[in-house]
Design a protein around this motif. Structure first.
Motif, PDB file in Angstrom:
ATOM      1  N   LEU A  94       1.009  -1.162   0.013  1.00  0.00           N
ATOM      2  CA  LEU A  94      -0.430  -0.160  -0.130  1.00  0.00           C
ATOM      3  C   LEU A  94       1.205   1.489   0.352  1.00  0.00           C
ATOM      4  CD1 LEU A  94      -2.779  -0.488   2.296  1.00  0.00           C
ATOM      5  CD2 LEU A  94      -3.501  -1.028  -0.029  1.00  0.00           C
ATOM      6  N   SER A  95       1.966   1.435   0.504  1.00  0.00           N
ATOM      7  CA  SER A  95       2.567   2.537   1.015  1.00  0.00           C
ATOM      8  C   SER A  95       3.669   2.527  -0.946  1.00  0.00           C
ATOM      9  CB  SER A  95       4.330   2.302   1.849  1.00  0.00           C
ATOM     10  OG  SER A  95       5.015   1.216   0.342  1.00  0.00           O
ATOM     11  N   LYS A  96       3.385   1.406  -1.448  1.00  0.00           N
ATOM     12  CA  LYS A  96       3.759   1.436  -2.774  1.00  0.00           C
ATOM     13  C   LYS A  96       3.362   2.564  -3.841  1.00  0.00           C
ATOM     14  CE  LYS A  96       7.960   0.502  -5.418  1.00  0.00           C
ATOM     15  NZ  LYS A  96       8.800   0.487  -4.646  1.00  0.00           N
ATOM     16  N   PHE A  97       1.315   1.642  -3.947  1.00  0.00           N
ATOM     17  CA  PHE A  97       1.059   1.685  -4.925  1.00  0.00           C
ATOM     18  C   PHE A  97      -0.422   2.031  -4.198  1.00  0.00           C
ATOM     19  CE2 PHE A  97       3.382  -2.927  -5.123  1.00  0.00           C
ATOM     20  CZ  PHE A  97       4.069  -2.230  -6.732  1.00  0.00           C
ATOM     21  N   VAL A  98      -0.433   2.693  -3.304  1.00  0.00           N
ATOM     22  CA  VAL A  98      -1.857   3.231  -2.289  1.00  0.00           C
ATOM     23  C   VAL A  98      -2.638   2.388  -2.365  1.00  0.00           C
ATOM     24  CG1 VAL A  98      -3.404   5.822  -2.251  1.00  0.00           C
ATOM     25  CG2 VAL A  98      -0.756   5.654  -2.944  1.00  0.00           C
ATOM     26  N   THR A  99      -3.755   2.055  -3.277  1.00  0.00           N
ATOM     27  CA  THR A  99      -4.986   1.455  -3.433  1.00  0.00           C
ATOM     28  C   THR A  99      -5.052  -0.320  -3.608  1.00  0.00           C
ATOM     29  OG1 THR A  99      -5.735   2.494  -5.708  1.00  0.00           O
ATOM     30  CG2 THR A  99      -6.028   3.655  -3.396  1.00  0.00           C
ATOM     31  N   LEU A 100      -6.128  -1.272  -3.809  1.00  0.00           N
ATOM     32  CA  LEU A 100      -6.191  -2.018  -4.269  1.00  0.00           C
ATOM     33  C   LEU A 100      -7.161  -2.017  -5.320  1.00  0.00           C
ATOM     34  CD1 LEU A 100      -5.975  -3.627  -0.207  1.00  0.00           C
ATOM     35  CD2 LEU A 100      -4.352  -3.819  -1.983  1.00  0.00           C
ATOM     36  N   GLU A 101      -7.498  -3.575  -5.707  1.00  0.00           N
ATOM     37  CA  GLU A 101      -8.213  -3.424  -7.062  1.00  0.00           C
ATOM     38  C   GLU A 101      -9.571  -3.747  -6.402  1.00  0.00           C
ATOM     39  OE1 GLU A 101      -7.716  -2.946 -10.664  1.00  0.00           O
ATOM     40  OE2 GLU A 101      -6.149  -2.481  -9.752  1.00  0.00           O
ATOM     41  N   ASP A 102     -10.793  -3.441  -6.832  1.00  0.00           N
ATOM     42  CA  ASP A 102     -12.160  -3.815  -6.212  1.00  0.00           C
ATOM     43  C   ASP A 102     -12.150  -5.409  -5.851  1.00  0.00           C
ATOM     44  OD1 ASP A 102     -13.144  -1.441  -6.232  1.00  0.00           O
ATOM     45  OD2 ASP A 102     -13.489  -1.689  -7.915  1.00  0.00           O
ATOM     46  N   SER A 103     -11.442  -6.130  -6.600  1.00  0.00           N
ATOM     47  CA  SER A 103     -11.722  -7.769  -6.737  1.00  0.00           C
ATOM     48  C   SER A 103     -10.728  -8.343  -5.315  1.00  0.00           C
ATOM     49  CB  SER A 103     -11.487  -8.262  -7.922  1.00  0.00           C
ATOM     50  OG  SER A 103     -10.016  -7.951  -7.951  1.00  0.00           O
ATOM     51  N   THR A 104      -9.778  -7.248  -4.639  1.00  0.00           N
ATOM     52  CA  THR A 104      -8.685  -7.547  -3.694  1.00  0.00           C
ATOM     53  C   THR A 104      -9.481  -7.464  -2.327  1.00  0.00           C
ATOM     54  OG1 THR A 104      -6.849  -7.576  -5.158  1.00  0.00           O
ATOM     55  CG2 THR A 104      -6.443  -7.149  -2.829  1.00  0.00           C
ATOM     56  N   GLU A 105     -10.184  -5.787  -2.676  1.00  0.00           N
ATOM     57  CA  GLU A 105     -11.157  -5.030  -1.790  1.00  0.00           C
ATOM     58  C   GLU A 105     -11.734  -6.313  -1.027  1.00  0.00           C
ATOM     59  OE1 GLU A 105     -12.995  -1.454  -1.557  1.00  0.00           O
ATOM     60  OE2 GLU A 105     -10.725  -0.756  -2.643  1.00  0.00           O
ATOM     61  N   ARG A 106     -12.457  -7.281  -1.914  1.00  0.00           N
ATOM     62  CA  ARG A 106     -13.897  -7.554  -1.492  1.00  0.00           C
ATOM     63  C   ARG A 106     -13.105  -9.186  -0.767  1.00  0.00           C
ATOM     64  NH1 ARG A 106     -16.283  -6.309  -6.416  1.00  0.00           N
ATOM     65  NH2 ARG A 106     -15.066  -7.928  -7.972  1.00  0.00           N
ATOM     66  N   ILE A 107     -11.879  -9.264  -1.547  1.00  0.00           N
ATOM     67  CA  ILE A 107     -11.227 -10.425  -0.544  1.00  0.00           C
ATOM     68  C   ILE A 107     -11.447 -10.181   0.854  1.00  0.00           C
ATOM     69  CG2 ILE A 107      -8.975 -11.980  -0.265  1.00  0.00           C
ATOM     70  CD1 ILE A 107      -9.379 -11.911  -3.332  1.00  0.00           C
ATOM     71  N   LEU A 108     -10.775  -8.236   1.138  1.00  0.00           N
ATOM     72  CA  LEU A 108     -10.455  -8.385   2.408  1.00  0.00           C
ATOM     73  C   LEU A 108     -11.510  -8.397   3.221  1.00  0.00           C
ATOM     74  CD1 LEU A 108      -7.910  -5.456   2.140  1.00  0.00           C
ATOM     75  CD2 LEU A 108      -7.465  -7.490   2.903  1.00  0.00           C
ATOM     76  N   ASN A 109     -13.090  -7.932   2.298  1.00  0.00           N
ATOM     77  CA  ASN A 109     -14.267  -7.779   3.181  1.00  0.00           C
ATOM     78  C   ASN A 109     -14.974  -9.315   3.284  1.00  0.00           C
ATOM     79  OD1 ASN A 109     -15.225  -4.827   3.319  1.00  0.00           O
ATOM     80  ND2 ASN A 109     -14.684  -4.810   1.547  1.00  0.00           N
ATOM     81  N   GLU A 110     -14.274 -10.265   2.759  1.00  0.00           N
ATOM     82  CA  GLU A 110     -14.654 -11.767   2.722  1.00  0.00           C
ATOM     83  C   GLU A 110     -14.320 -12.462   3.849  1.00  0.00           C
ATOM     84  OE1 GLU A 110     -14.500 -13.120  -0.999  1.00  0.00           O
ATOM     85  OE2 GLU A 110     -16.890 -11.702  -1.955  1.00  0.00           O
ATOM     86  N   ARG A 111     -12.999 -12.642   4.049  1.00  0.00           N
ATOM     87  CA  ARG A 111     -11.924 -13.045   5.153  1.00  0.00           C
ATOM     88  C   ARG A 111     -12.164 -13.009   5.800  1.00  0.00           C
ATOM     89  NH1 ARG A 111      -7.316 -15.379   1.557  1.00  0.00           N
ATOM     90  NH2 ARG A 111      -6.782 -16.136   3.733  1.00  0.00           N
ATOM     91  N   LEU A 112     -13.074 -13.124   7.609  1.00  0.00           N
ATOM     92  CA  LEU A 112     -12.143 -13.104   8.893  1.00  0.00           C
ATOM     93  C   LEU A 112     -10.792 -12.998   9.245  1.00  0.00           C
ATOM     94  CD1 LEU A 112     -15.673 -14.471  10.446  1.00  0.00           C
ATOM     95  CD2 LEU A 112     -15.367 -11.994   9.633  1.00  0.00           C
ATOM     96  N   ASP A 113      -9.934 -13.726   8.751  1.00  0.00           N
ATOM     97  CA  ASP A 113      -9.194 -14.110   9.059  1.00  0.00           C
ATOM     98  C   ASP A 113      -8.163 -12.369   8.376  1.00  0.00           C
ATOM     99  OD1 ASP A 113      -9.518 -14.800   6.356  1.00  0.00           O
ATOM    100  OD2 ASP A 113      -7.058 -15.922   6.891  1.00  0.00           O
ATOM    101  N   LEU A 114      -8.801 -11.889   7.180  1.00  0.00           N
ATOM    102  CA  LEU A 114      -7.573 -10.665   7.437  1.00  0.00           C
ATOM    103  C   LEU A 114      -8.547  -9.469   7.916  1.00  0.00           C
ATOM    104  CD1 LEU A 114      -7.587 -11.662   3.602  1.00  0.00           C
ATOM    105  CD2 LEU A 114      -5.964 -11.801   5.125  1.00  0.00           C
ATOM    106  N   SER A 115      -8.842  -9.176   9.011  1.00  0.00           N
ATOM    107  CA  SER A 115      -9.922  -8.537   9.659  1.00  0.00           C
ATOM    108  C   SER A 115      -8.653  -6.924  10.079  1.00  0.00           C
ATOM    109  CB  SER A 115     -10.198  -8.511  10.886  1.00  0.00           C
ATOM    110  OG  SER A 115      -9.759  -9.111  11.853  1.00  0.00           O
ATOM    111  N   SER A 116      -7.756  -7.475  10.587  1.00  0.00           N
ATOM    112  CA  SER A 116      -6.833  -6.592  10.446  1.00  0.00           C
ATOM    113  C   SER A 116      -5.763  -5.869   9.254  1.00  0.00           C
ATOM    114  CB  SER A 116      -5.468  -7.231  11.665  1.00  0.00           C
ATOM    115  OG  SER A 116      -4.366  -8.509  10.353  1.00  0.00           O
ATOM    116  N   MET A 117      -5.677  -6.641   8.434  1.00  0.00           N
ATOM    117  CA  MET A 117      -5.371  -6.333   6.723  1.00  0.00           C
ATOM    118  C   MET A 117      -6.910  -4.797   6.104  1.00  0.00           C
ATOM    119  SD  MET A 117      -3.601  -9.073   5.765  1.00  0.00           S
ATOM    120  CE  MET A 117      -3.406  -8.664   3.405  1.00  0.00           C
ATOM    121  N   LEU A 118      -7.996  -5.103   6.823  1.00  0.00           N
ATOM    122  CA  LEU A 118      -9.662  -4.603   6.005  1.00  0.00           C
ATOM    123  C   LEU A 118      -8.924  -3.461   7.086  1.00  0.00           C
ATOM    124  CD1 LEU A 118     -11.979  -3.893   4.685  1.00  0.00           C
ATOM    125  CD2 LEU A 118     -12.669  -5.665   6.391  1.00  0.00           C
ATOM    126  N   SER A 119      -8.925  -3.060   8.317  1.00  0.00           N
ATOM    127  CA  SER A 119      -9.023  -2.071   9.056  1.00  0.00           C
ATOM    128  C   SER A 119      -7.489  -1.149   9.090  1.00  0.00           C
ATOM    129  CB  SER A 119      -8.602  -2.388  11.365  1.00  0.00           C
ATOM    130  OG  SER A 119      -9.652  -3.546  10.386  1.00  0.00           O
TER     131      SER A 119
END
Length: 160
Positions: A126-151
């Motif tokens: 994120l420090s290099k590329f700032v944002t994520l693609e929509d499909s990658t954001e969906r992965i963050l929202n769907e997987r509970l084990d990635l909640s710290s990354m989503l936060s």
């Protein structure tokens, strides 16, 4: 004298001359990158792009400077980046991400990076590329084990 003999004798100058003449196979490149010192590796990279298998050797064993040279001159194969995200340890992944100038064109690379679940790699990305693609954001929202990354991502998004 065969190329294998040249490599056995660690005659890297002759090897590079043979490479300039187009007499080096992909398999020979792999052997070269396993044995040659960094300066010779960089010299060969300046004359011809490494094969995909050779590129993997460089990513695993090479320096940031050598990887950076590949990025600047040729770019790294998307399939090599995908392999790296699946197979390599965090230190190697971090080294390669540090060398990238542009976000990889393969969305799969970004998704694999997120699926690793490594917060430090995620922060670097994120420090290099700032944002994520929509499909990658969906992965963050769907997987509970990635909640710290989503936060972290939400926090970063609010700051921008």
């Amino acid at each position: 004298m065969t190329i294998k003999n040249v490599l056995k004798r660690n005659d890297f100058d002759t090897f590079i001359e043979l490479a300039r003449q187009g007499k080096v196979s992909k398999e020979d490149q792999v052997l070269f990158y396993k044995k040659a010192p960094e300066l010779y590796q960089q010299t060969l990279i300046n004359f011809c792009p490494p094969s995909q298998e050779a590129e993997k050797i460089i990513i695993e064993k090479g320096t940031r400077e050598t990887i950076h040279l590949i990025v600047v001159l040729y770019g790294i194969y998307a399939s090599t980046l995908e392999w790296m995200m699946k197979e390599c340890d965090a230190k190697i992944v971090t080294k390669v991400i540090d060398c990238l100038h542009d976000k990889p064109s393969s969305l799969r690379v970004e998704r694999l990076m997120v699926e690793r679940g490594d917060i430090e790699i995620f922060k670097l990305w994120l420090s290099k590329f700032v944002t994520l693609e929509d499909s990658t954001e969906r992965i963050l929202n769907e997987r509970l084990d990635l909640s710290s990354m989503l936060s972290y991502y939400i926090e970063m998004s609010q700051c921008s």
